[in-house]
Design an enzyme around this catalytic site. Structure first.
Site, short mmCIF file in Angstrom:
data_model
loop_
_atom_site.label_atom_id
_atom_site.label_comp_id
_atom_site.label_asym_id
_atom_site.label_seq_id
_atom_site.Cartn_x
_atom_site.Cartn_y
_atom_site.Cartn_z
N HIS A 15 0.82 -1.21 0.00
CA HIS A 15 0.00 0.00 0.00
C HIS A 15 0.86 1.27 0.00
O HIS A 15 0.34 2.35 -0.22
CB HIS A 15 -0.91 -0.02 1.22
CG HIS A 15 -2.34 0.33 0.95
ND1 HIS A 15 -2.91 0.43 -0.30
CD2 HIS A 15 -3.35 0.61 1.82
CE1 HIS A 15 -4.18 0.74 -0.19
NE2 HIS A 15 -4.47 0.87 1.08
N ASP A 37 -0.78 2.73 -5.32
CA ASP A 37 -0.73 1.30 -5.64
C ASP A 37 -2.03 0.86 -6.31
O ASP A 37 -3.09 1.41 -6.05
CB ASP A 37 -0.53 0.49 -4.35
CG ASP A 37 -1.68 0.68 -3.37
OD1 ASP A 37 -2.51 -0.23 -3.22
OD2 ASP A 37 -1.76 1.76 -2.74
N ASN A 83 -9.50 3.14 -1.40
CA ASN A 83 -10.03 4.10 -0.44
C ASN A 83 -9.29 5.43 -0.43
O ASN A 83 -9.88 6.47 -0.12
CB ASN A 83 -10.07 3.49 0.96
CG ASN A 83 -11.15 2.44 1.08
OD1 ASN A 83 -12.19 2.54 0.44
ND2 ASN A 83 -10.91 1.43 1.88
#
Length: 185
Positions: free
Chosen positions: A19, A92, A113
């Site tokens: 991430h 990512d 998100n």
């Protein structure tokens, strides 16, 4: 002024997780350019700047954690009066294979998100992105997979990918999205 926002999570335990590919790319840019990030708590990010020719650039790493990245991007845009056309978000992408990058001019959050937060705070999905592949995802929930560290072999692949991605960013800002997409996607 141009803004490059690398997305990731702050803290040592996240440093080499999938991430944090966005953080890794902007860290690499800063390292190669002898730039130092400084924390700006009011803007909710680590920030550095440089000049390239006549253009001024800001590079940020939000300190809000991934899911609230839009707070930092919006704060920096407002403070420096940066238009949405002058931002590039680097992050990512679980659906893109490790070793691949992809420029996009706009689009949905794709289940990411951090991008969802940016869309919410910026008020549009029409902003430039550079996705860094971290897939393929094994049979694990995505929230578990993205917080796993890269293996040493994967880090070597990622290092090469980040070198190409930096060339892509230079191309994007010099020649535009279409040229960057044709050369690097």
């Amino acid at each position: 002024m141009k803004l490059i926002a690398g997305l990731g999570n702050v803290g040592n335990k996240y440093t080499f997780t999938r991430h944090n590919a966005g953080f890794m790319l902007v860290d690499s840019i800063a390292l190669n350019s002898d730039l130092n990030f400084r924390e700006n708590s009011r803007l909710k990010c680590f920030i550095t700047n440089f000049k390239n020719g006549e253009d001024d650039y800001l590079i940020i790493k939000p300190t809000t954690f991934m899911n609230l990245s839009g707070e930092a991007v919006r704060a920096v845009m407002d403070y420096y009066k940066i238009s949405v056309e002058d931002i590039l978000i680097v992050y990512d992408d679980i659906a893109l294979a490790l070793g691949k990058i992809r420029f996009r001019a706009n689009g949905s959050d794709g289940g990411h998100n951090g991008i969802k937060s940016i869309i919410q705070h910026v008020g549009t999905q029409n902003f430039a992105r550079l996705k860094i592949g971290i897939g393929p995802q094994p049979n694990l929930p995505s929230e578990v997979f993205v917080l796993q560290n890269f293996s040493s072999e994967e880090l070597e692949t990622l290092k090469n990918t980040l070198t190409i991605a930096k060339q892509g960013i230079v191309c994007y800002f010099k020649e535009g999205m279409s040229v960057a997409q044709n050369k690097f996607n």
